[in-house]
Scaffold this active site. Structure first.
Site, PDB file in Angstrom:
ATOM      1  N   ARG A   8       5.837 -10.790  -3.330  1.00 43.94           N
ATOM      2  CA  ARG A   8       5.603 -12.142  -2.813  1.00 43.94           C
ATOM      3  C   ARG A   8       4.523 -12.810  -3.643  1.00 43.94           C
ATOM      4  NH1 ARG A   8       0.607 -11.046  -0.907  1.00 43.94           N
ATOM      5  NH2 ARG A   8       0.295  -9.029   0.081  1.00 43.94           N
ATOM      6  N   GLU A  45      -2.078  10.467  -0.593  1.00 40.64           N
ATOM      7  CA  GLU A  45      -2.420  10.365  -2.006  1.00 40.64           C
ATOM      8  C   GLU A  45      -3.780  10.996  -2.231  1.00 40.64           C
ATOM      9  OE1 GLU A  45      -0.576   6.000  -3.317  1.00 40.64           O
ATOM     10  OE2 GLU A  45      -2.703   6.240  -3.005  1.00 40.64           O
ATOM     11  N   ASN A  87       3.476  -5.791  -4.311  1.00 38.73           N
ATOM     12  CA  ASN A  87       3.657  -6.878  -3.352  1.00 38.73           C
ATOM     13  C   ASN A  87       4.756  -7.799  -3.852  1.00 38.73           C
ATOM     14  OD1 ASN A  87       1.624  -5.983  -1.628  1.00 38.73           O
ATOM     15  ND2 ASN A  87       0.066  -7.045  -2.797  1.00 38.73           N
TER      16      ASN A  87
END
Lengths: 192, 455
Positions: B291, B200, B289
């Site tokens: 979670r 990136e 993420n």
């Protein structure tokens, strides 16, 4: 209960003529009793607990406590060796093979008795199927490599074999019940 | 909302402060709890909060068969993976579902999709979110030179399966490129078992902004607003807050809505967080993420909602616990991560001879510490999260600093003093944080050697 307290109690008992003592502290309770000199088996006062007593050290108190952690209970046994450090993922790398109990946690004691503990969490089976005879029974002679039990984990049947030759002194767990990692399963009196 | 039904039994497949957090949720919701633990953690006091505890191994919380068996022999109906360990393992999510239990998290396919960061970039890009300029998916060695040429330096090498700051390298000088790739790959291979990477454009002086979402798995999604997590060292978050300060509210709201739309399109289930870099008025997606996150308490404090409760509700009812309008925001919350580490950032495990947590208005402490606890060397160094809520940012900042001053952790070294120094910097006070300011702060002004009081 604080392990130091329990140790202190054991020391106090050894110095006294007391046969048994039970202490309650809130929700915790611990009972320490002295095995009789004639007895050759550990005193197990609570089936749910991992009672690890040294059967032939008759003067040695055996301990059972409602909320004693297994590890705490084990520490009460004067074991001469620490469990070897193992790779944490060993059980998963051997899904179907036999697991040699000695690689996990047999605990040689002063008298030579060994406790075979569960190498993995799962369901403990004493026989290959519900109708079959148990692999081993109390008092039986055992050769090295004999199957002691099966522990089922995620439908994998893991055969637990004996590292020691000798006599099976105790079966500590009921058939078809859950066992956690390092839970004592059998006591073997080695033949030599 | 109604609480999840009490007949349920939850296996907590994690340890430390997040195990405490989950145990508290179970107690408060009337759900029975089973704590999975290892021999290393056998002394942890929080295990006594559980209805049952089951030892799953010597030191390993990554053993899927052990976790499943522990849940089965204890009659659990649900498994919460916490964060780290098995929380982003699609194999685990699959195994839990196959075993007939609720996995408190997203579908395995979404864990897999977002777990490969290169695929995640491509996916959210297709869903209408802008991503940091870079490679389309995984990069092959032969493509590196031309890609870096096109992007221009600096660039960031990122492991496709990295996380927590591991498997990442910033390259400022073309001469460092090959070394950085080799290092990032080696680190990723060691930590995650995969060496694939992507590249990136590196955005210096950016801010880390994230959006908390919750989906029902059928296309209904709501957001819990934004968090700001720019205060990092080596890509590891140290201080987080909610809401993200100093950015136009309409811009943040627009970002949150875009996230909701994207998650609705893929029918995302349960809690998740989309992370962005913010620079020059633009948000660029970096990763998601799938979670519960370490910093979820700041969102809970400003909304008055319980994200773990919401997670359980979604898992049990296949619907959202409330509507977007019910998520209201008030004040600012700031969280500090107390790590057991020395002043030169090395792990500092050992015996905590004294622990005394802070208190007072607006203070929350999530920790598994107690006096006499031995911090094991086997796991993450996070030992406590101290979170402060205030009617405004400055009130929260002062409360947090006061709480840190009150906190006593003796016997081991912690980063408490560094956290207090950061809270006092003009950059933090005046809302001028960036992902690099802590590194600069430490670089300019070396940390004093510990004087014996490890506090």
């Amino acid at each position: 209960m604080d392990i130091r307290k329990v140790k202190k109690l054991i020391e106090m008992m050894q110095e006294s003529d007391l046969g048994e003592i039970e202490i309650k502290e809130g929700d915790d309770s611990v009972r320490i009793s002295r095995a009789s000199k004639a007895s050759n088996s550990p005193i197990v006062t609570s089936a749910q607990q991992y009672v690890v007593a040294d059967p032939s050290q008759s003067a040695q108190p055996s301990v059972s406590g409602r909320r004693l952690a297994p590890r705490t209970a084990k520490k009460l046994v004067p074991d001469s060796s620490e469990h070897p450090q193992r790779s944490p993922d060993t059980p998963t790398t051997r899904p179907r093979g036999s697991v040699r109990s000695s690689e996990w946690a047999t605990t040689p004691e002063i008298t030579g008795h060994v406790t075979v503990t569960a190498p993995m969490v799962g369901t403990f089976y004493r026989a290959a199927d519900p109708d079959a005879e148990p692999f081993v029974t109390k008092g039986q002679q055992i050769k090295q490599g004999d199957t002691l039990c099966i522990i089922e984990s995620m439908k994998m049947m893991n055969r637990i074999t004996s590292e020691h030759a000798g006599t099976l002194d105790e079966v500590l767990v009921e058939n078809a019940t859950g066992v956690e990692y390092d839970q004592p399963l059998f006591v073997i009196k080695p033949s030599s | 909302m109604n609480s999840p039904e009490p007949k349920h039994r939850l296996l907590i497949a994690n340890r430390g402060e997040i195990a405490v957090r989950l145990l508290r949720a179970c107690k408060q919701l009337g759900i029975e709890s089973v704590a999975a633990y290892t021999k290393v953690d056998a002394e942890a006091r929080y295990l006594n909060l559980a209805d049952q505890k089951i030892c799953v191994g010597q030191q390993d919380y990554l053993n899927i068969p052990a976790m499943i068996s522990a849940a089965q022999i204890s009659g659990c109906t649900m498994i919460h993976p916490g964060y780290g360990f098995l929380s982003e393992s699609e194999a685990f999510a699959e195994a839990v579902a196959t075993s007939g239990m609720h996995f408190i998290g997203p579908a395995a396919e979404h864990i897999e999709m977002m777990g490969d960061k290169a695929i995640a970039r491509a996916t959210v890009s297709d869903l209408g979110l802008s991503v940091v300029e870079g490679s389309k998916g995984e990069v092959r060695a032969a493509e590196v030179a031309s890609l870096v040429n096109k992007l221009g330096l600096p660039v960031c090498i990122k492991a496709s399966f990295g996380g927590g700051g591991r498997g990442m390298r910033v390259v400022n000088d073309i001469a460092q490129l090959q070394t950085a790739i080799v290092e990032a790959q080696a680190e990723a291979l060691a930590s995650f078992g995969e060496s694939a990477f992507y590249i990136e454009k590196y955005i210096p002086e950016a801010r880390h902004i994230e959006v908390q979402v919750l989906g029902d798995g059928k296309g209904d999604v709501l957001h819990f607003g934004t968090r700001e997590c720019s205060t990092q060292r080596r890509f590891q978050k140290l201080i987080e807050e909610a809401p993200a300060p100093g950015i136009d509210a309409a811009l943040l709201n627009n970002l949150a809505k875009k996230c909701v739309k994207a998650m609705s399109d893929i029918k995302y289930r349960n809690a998740g967080t989309l992370e962005f870099l913010y620079a020059e008025g633009e948000f660029h997606f970096i990763e998601m993420n799938t979670r519960l996150q370490v910093e979820h308490p700041v969102t809970e404090l400003i909304t008055g909602l319980d994200i773990v409760e919401a997670q359980l509700f979604v898992a049990l009812n296949q619907q959202l616990p409330y509507a977007q309008n019910d998520v209201r925001f008030s004040g600012t919350a700031i969280e500090c991560r107390i790590n057991a580490e020395s002043h030169d950032f090395l792990p500092s495990p050992g015996l905590v001879s004294n622990y005394s947590p802070p208190g007072g208005p607006g203070i929350r402490v999530d920790s598994h510490l107690f006096s006499g606890y031995r911090v094991p060397h086997h796991y993450d160094s996070l030992i406590a999260k101290i979170i402060a809520l205030g009617k405004d940012r400055e009130t929260a900042r002062r409360r947090l600093d006061c709480a840190l001053e009150e906190t006593e952790i003796d016997g081991i070294s912690t980063n408490r003093d560094l956290l207090r120094r950061i809270l006092a910097t003009p950059e933090f006070v005046e809302n001028r944080m960036s992902t690099e300011f802590v590194t600069k702060l430490i670089g300019h002004e070396p940390i004093q050697q510990p004087d014996g009081d490890a506090g």
